[in-house]
Design a protein around this motif. Structure first.
Motif, PDB file in Angstrom:
ATOM      1  N   ASN A   1      -4.774   0.802   3.198  1.00 33.44           N
ATOM      2  CA  ASN A   1      -5.011  -0.114   2.077  1.00 33.44           C
ATOM      3  C   ASN A   1      -3.725  -0.629   1.443  1.00 33.44           C
ATOM      4  OD1 ASN A   1      -7.808   0.323   2.426  1.00 33.44           O
ATOM      5  ND2 ASN A   1      -7.764   2.093   1.050  1.00 33.44           N
ATOM      6  N   ASN A   2      -2.752  -0.974   2.262  1.00 37.95           N
ATOM      7  CA  ASN A   2      -1.493  -1.495   1.747  1.00 37.95           C
ATOM      8  C   ASN A   2      -1.656  -2.970   1.368  1.00 37.95           C
ATOM      9  OD1 ASN A   2       0.333   0.899   2.489  1.00 37.95           O
ATOM     10  ND2 ASN A   2      -0.680   0.419   4.439  1.00 37.95           N
ATOM     11  N   THR A   3      -1.147  -3.338   0.206  1.00 30.58           N
ATOM     12  CA  THR A   3      -1.242  -4.722  -0.245  1.00 30.58           C
ATOM     13  C   THR A   3       0.106  -5.203  -0.762  1.00 30.58           C
ATOM     14  OG1 THR A   3      -1.906  -4.102  -2.499  1.00 30.58           O
ATOM     15  CG2 THR A   3      -3.671  -4.465  -0.887  1.00 30.58           C
ATOM     16  N   ILE A   4       0.411  -6.464  -0.483  1.00 29.97           N
ATOM     17  CA  ILE A   4       1.632  -7.096  -0.980  1.00 29.97           C
ATOM     18  C   ILE A   4       1.255  -8.473  -1.503  1.00 29.97           C
ATOM     19  CG2 ILE A   4       3.914  -7.982  -0.369  1.00 29.97           C
ATOM     20  CD1 ILE A   4       4.045  -5.893   1.851  1.00 29.97           C
ATOM     21  N   ASN A   5       1.585  -8.743  -2.758  1.00 26.24           N
ATOM     22  CA  ASN A   5       1.253 -10.029  -3.368  1.00 26.24           C
ATOM     23  C   ASN A   5       2.461 -10.517  -4.172  1.00 26.24           C
ATOM     24  OD1 ASN A   5      -0.442 -12.226  -4.091  1.00 26.24           O
ATOM     25  ND2 ASN A   5      -0.906 -11.240  -6.051  1.00 26.24           N
ATOM     26  N   TYR A   6       2.817 -11.769  -3.979  1.00 28.71           N
ATOM     27  CA  TYR A   6       3.954 -12.384  -4.663  1.00 28.71           C
ATOM     28  C   TYR A   6       5.211 -11.513  -4.539  1.00 28.71           C
ATOM     29  CZ  TYR A   6       1.140 -16.165  -6.519  1.00 28.71           C
ATOM     30  OH  TYR A   6       0.354 -17.283  -6.635  1.00 28.71           O
ATOM     31  N   ALA A   7       5.682 -11.416  -3.312  1.00 26.39           N
ATOM     32  CA  ALA A   7       6.907 -10.670  -3.035  1.00 26.39           C
ATOM     33  C   ALA A   7       7.809 -11.499  -2.124  1.00 26.39           C
ATOM     34  CB  ALA A   7       6.583  -9.326  -2.389  1.00 26.39           C
TER      35      ALA A   7
ATOM     36  N   SER B   1       4.283  -2.501  10.697  1.00 28.10           N
ATOM     37  CA  SER B   1       2.959  -1.929  10.475  1.00 28.10           C
ATOM     38  C   SER B   1       2.440  -1.356  11.788  1.00 28.10           C
ATOM     39  CB  SER B   1       1.998  -2.999   9.949  1.00 28.10           C
ATOM     40  OG  SER B   1       0.702  -2.471   9.747  1.00 28.10           O
ATOM     41  N   GLU B   2       2.051  -0.074  11.772  1.00 27.48           N
ATOM     42  CA  GLU B   2       1.636   0.609  12.996  1.00 27.48           C
ATOM     43  C   GLU B   2       0.249   1.236  12.845  1.00 27.48           C
ATOM     44  OE1 GLU B   2       5.582   2.144  15.240  1.00 27.48           O
ATOM     45  OE2 GLU B   2       4.903   3.402  13.594  1.00 27.48           O
ATOM     46  N   GLY B   3      -0.593   1.015  13.846  1.00 25.97           N
ATOM     47  CA  GLY B   3      -1.848   1.743  13.973  1.00 25.97           C
ATOM     48  C   GLY B   3      -2.954   1.278  13.041  1.00 25.97           C
ATOM     49  N   ASN B   4      -4.076   1.981  13.121  1.00 25.23           N
ATOM     50  CA  ASN B   4      -5.248   1.790  12.251  1.00 25.23           C
ATOM     51  C   ASN B   4      -5.948   0.458  12.462  1.00 25.23           C
ATOM     52  OD1 ASN B   4      -2.894   3.219  10.350  1.00 25.23           O
ATOM     53  ND2 ASN B   4      -4.852   4.316  10.393  1.00 25.23           N
ATOM     54  N   GLN B   5      -5.968  -0.060  13.694  1.00 28.18           N
ATOM     55  CA  GLN B   5      -6.623  -1.343  13.924  1.00 28.18           C
ATOM     56  C   GLN B   5      -8.141  -1.247  13.813  1.00 28.18           C
ATOM     57  OE1 GLN B   5      -5.349  -2.073  18.033  1.00 28.18           O
ATOM     58  NE2 GLN B   5      -7.482  -1.858  18.690  1.00 28.18           N
ATOM     59  N   ASP B   6      -8.689  -0.045  13.938  1.00 26.12           N
ATOM     60  CA  ASP B   6     -10.143   0.098  13.932  1.00 26.12           C
ATOM     61  C   ASP B   6     -10.708   0.473  12.568  1.00 26.12           C
ATOM     62  OD1 ASP B   6     -10.370  -0.451  16.683  1.00 26.12           O
ATOM     63  OD2 ASP B   6      -9.788   1.614  17.165  1.00 26.12           O
ATOM     64  N   GLU B   7      -9.840   0.599  11.565  1.00 24.34           N
ATOM     65  CA  GLU B   7     -10.332   0.926  10.227  1.00 24.34           C
ATOM     66  C   GLU B   7     -11.105  -0.262   9.652  1.00 24.34           C
ATOM     67  OE1 GLU B   7     -10.101   3.862   8.703  1.00 24.34           O
ATOM     68  OE2 GLU B   7      -9.126   4.670  10.499  1.00 24.34           O
ATOM     69  N   PRO B   8     -12.093  -0.002   8.787  1.00 28.72           N
ATOM     70  CA  PRO B   8     -12.888  -1.122   8.224  1.00 28.72           C
ATOM     71  C   PRO B   8     -12.057  -2.064   7.355  1.00 28.72           C
ATOM     72  CG  PRO B   8     -13.441   0.969   7.164  1.00 28.72           C
ATOM     73  CD  PRO B   8     -12.595   1.303   8.344  1.00 28.72           C
ATOM     74  N   ASN B   9     -11.058  -1.536   6.660  1.00 32.25           N
ATOM     75  CA  ASN B   9     -10.186  -2.374   5.835  1.00 32.25           C
ATOM     76  C   ASN B   9      -8.889  -2.649   6.576  1.00 32.25           C
ATOM     77  OD1 ASN B   9     -12.025  -2.285   3.666  1.00 32.25           O
ATOM     78  ND2 ASN B   9     -11.129  -0.359   2.939  1.00 32.25           N
ATOM     79  N   ASP B  10      -8.295  -3.802   6.300  1.00 29.06           N
ATOM     80  CA  ASP B  10      -7.028  -4.123   6.935  1.00 29.06           C
ATOM     81  C   ASP B  10      -5.957  -3.116   6.530  1.00 29.06           C
ATOM     82  OD1 ASP B  10      -7.661  -6.480   8.428  1.00 29.06           O
ATOM     83  OD2 ASP B  10      -7.814  -7.559   6.531  1.00 29.06           O
ATOM     84  N   LYS B  11      -5.121  -2.793   7.479  1.00 30.18           N
ATOM     85  CA  LYS B  11      -3.990  -1.904   7.199  1.00 30.18           C
ATOM     86  C   LYS B  11      -3.064  -2.533   6.161  1.00 30.18           C
ATOM     87  CE  LYS B  11      -0.670   1.168   8.369  1.00 30.18           C
ATOM     88  NZ  LYS B  11      -0.696   2.133   9.447  1.00 30.18           N
ATOM     89  N   LEU B  12      -2.858  -3.847   6.285  1.00 31.65           N
ATOM     90  CA  LEU B  12      -1.997  -4.575   5.355  1.00 31.65           C
ATOM     91  C   LEU B  12      -2.631  -5.912   5.014  1.00 31.65           C
ATOM     92  CD1 LEU B  12       0.665  -5.254   3.853  1.00 31.65           C
ATOM     93  CD2 LEU B  12       1.552  -6.094   6.037  1.00 31.65           C
TER      94      LEU B  12
END
Length: 524
Positions: A291-297, A308-319
């Motif tokens: 659940n990593n988020t970046i806004n206005y950076a 960003s590595e891994g977690n492609q099958d998680e329901p939420n985007d990794k980033l």
């Protein structure tokens, strides 16, 4: 015999010439020195971090060889500046670098003075988070005295760094579950995990990070609007299994002075370093972070802006990254490996390899994003956008992983090379689609083959090719587009409805432009 006579004749000429010239006779300086500048600005530094070396050139325009009786710092041994005069460090002891005597300077000649500083802001009076520190270089004394001002802006900061063993000198390294087997693994990454009271970065002071600042399991690192983070060489942030990074910048009233944006860059504040790639490591979203988020950076001058590595099958985007910019990465702007990333109003430019690389499959969705590469520092091997679904191990065995989806909607993919996107598939699942994008691809050998059949509306729909995007100044990372841009009006309202405002907060029109910016008239 002839050689002997020639030698004697040559020797005689030397003696005759020597006897005819006067030995150098130095007369005292008369206060007529000239200087390349009357003030040396050592720019901005952080407290207790040494500055770059600056120089001052001193001229003797007269026809006499002179001696300057003294060159010294006005604040003497208490000065935070230190000097080197033409390779010498001056008097020994506590006056070294502060005081010089009888400095000789030939007629119509010059000398260099090199100046550095390291300042502890806590020793200065009336200081809060920054302080203007000054001193003077004094040449001679009395009626012949001349001076040059020295000026440095010193900023206080929050310093985050690993511990060092006092006995062995060994610097602390990170220990965490690297391979996902549930056991802790020692790494060679210098750094430490952030304590609970360090997990909120604010705009009160800049942050200076040495080594990797780790975010551990169940921990969330939050960066509030206006945060400034500076990384030393080979430093960065690593978010490990179960950890989260939330960069919560916000839109600024004046985009030229982005006071609410979060900025992450190197720790060298001098203008010379403001656009130098590769000054620090990366923001590393390790396998298992969530659940990593970046806004206005703005993320600039890294080796890899975001890894960003891994977690492609998680329901939420990794980033999820929105309204953000990644510039001047010496390798990759954003590098994904079997991961999931979504981006809106994202701008990536000037990367030594690819600006965006989605490798070893994964899931990627970008809307109204500008993925460009106008790198001109060295030769680059890869296009602005790279997608593949494999990796080769150390034995040369190819390992594939599904590219579940890669959608680019109302985007610009462009640069100063050709082609600027490469789709390299070796497995059985390689799903991608470009919708209403401005693309640079003019390669007769690849067009209409493999993944580049542009008439196939299942994967290419509503795109425009090879028309200048009319960036304001792509080499300087000014990526706004002008009225003559090939991206103007080519977007689909289906996608602009999802991202109704551009990166500057401008409402998109009913005929939206591709990319992160709505077009504006650009000045000549």
């Amino acid at each position: 015999m002839k050689r002997l006579l020639l030698f004697l004749l040559f020797f005689g000429l030397i003696v005759f010439w020597s006897s005819c010239r006067n030995d150098f006779e130095f007369s005292p300086s008369k206060g007529n020195l000239e200087f390349a500048k009357d003030t040396v600005y050592l720019d901005t530094i952080f407290t207790n971090i040494g500055s770059s070396t600056y120089n001052l050139k001193v001229y003797n325009r007269s026809n006499e060889d002179i001696v300057i009786p003294t060159i010294q710092l006005e604040n003497g041994v208490n000065s935070f500046y230190r000097m080197n005069v033409d390779g010498t460090t001056g008097l020994e002891g506590n006056q070294e670098g502060k005081f010089f005597e009888n400095v000789e300077l030939l007629a119509n000649d010059s000398l260099f003075i090199f100046i550095e500083t390291t300042i502890d802001i806590e020793t200065l009076t009336n200081s809060d988070t920054q302080f203007l520190y000054t001193d003077r270089i004094l040449f001679d004394s009395g009626n012949n005295q001349q001076d040059v001002d020295l000026v440095t802006l010193v900023k206080d900061a929050v310093f985050i760094y690993p511990n060092r063993d006092e006995n062995t000198g060994i610097i602390e390294t990170l220990t965490f579950d690297v391979d996902g087997d549930g056991n802790l693994d020692e790494t060679t990454l210098q750094g430490r995990f952030l304590e609970d009271d360090e997990l909120t970065f604010t705009n009160e002071k800049p942050y200076v990070i040495y080594g990797y600042a780790g975010v551990g399991e169940g921990k969330i690192l939050t960066m509030e609007p206006g945060t400034r983070v500076h990384f030393h060489a080979d430093s960065g942030i690593i978010v490990t299994n179960g950890g989260t990074l939330n960069i919560n910048g916000s839109i600024s009233a004046d985009h030229e002075s982005p006071e609410n944006e979060v900025i992450l860059e190197g720790d060298r504040l001098e203008p010379l370093f403001s656009e130098v790639p590769g000054q620090w490591g990366t923001i590393w979203l390790f396998n298992g972070s969530i659940n990593n988020t970046i806004n206005y950076a703005t993320i600039k001058n890294a080796t890899i802006g975001i890894l960003s590595e891994g977690n492609q099958d998680e329901p939420n985007d990794k980033l999820t990254i929105t309204n953000s910019q990644v510039f001047n990465s010496s390798a990759f702007g954003i590098l994904g490996r079997a991961t999931s990333i979504s981006g809106e109003n994202l701008v990536i430019n000037n990367s030594g390899q690819s600006s965006f690389a989605g490798t070893l499959g994964g899931k990627y969705n970008f809307t109204h994003s500008t993925i460009a590469n106008y790198w001109n520092t060295s030769f680059r091997q890869f296009p602005a956008l790279l997608l593949n679904d494999y990796v080769e191990d150390e034995n040369g065995v190819t390992i594939t992983n599904d590219l579940i989806e890669a959608n680019f909607n109302n985007c610009i993919v462009y640069g100063n090379d050709n082609p600027e996107f490469f789709l390299d598939s070796r497995g059985s699942v390689f799903n991608f689609k470009f919708n209403n994008c401005l693309l640079r691809f003019d390669n007769a050998n690849l067009a209409n083959t493999g993944n580049y059949i542009f008439s196939d509306t299942n994967v290419y729909e509503g795109n425009i090719f090879n028309i200048d995007p009319d960036f304001e100044n792509a080499f300087d990372n000014l990526m706004a587009i002008g009225e003559n841009s090939g991206a103007n009006g080519i977007g689909s309202m289906i996608f602009s409805a999802l991202v109704p405002n551009d990166i500057l907060g401008i409402v998109r029109s009913s005929f939206p432009d591709a990319g992160a910016y709505e077009s504006i008239p650009l000045e000549d």
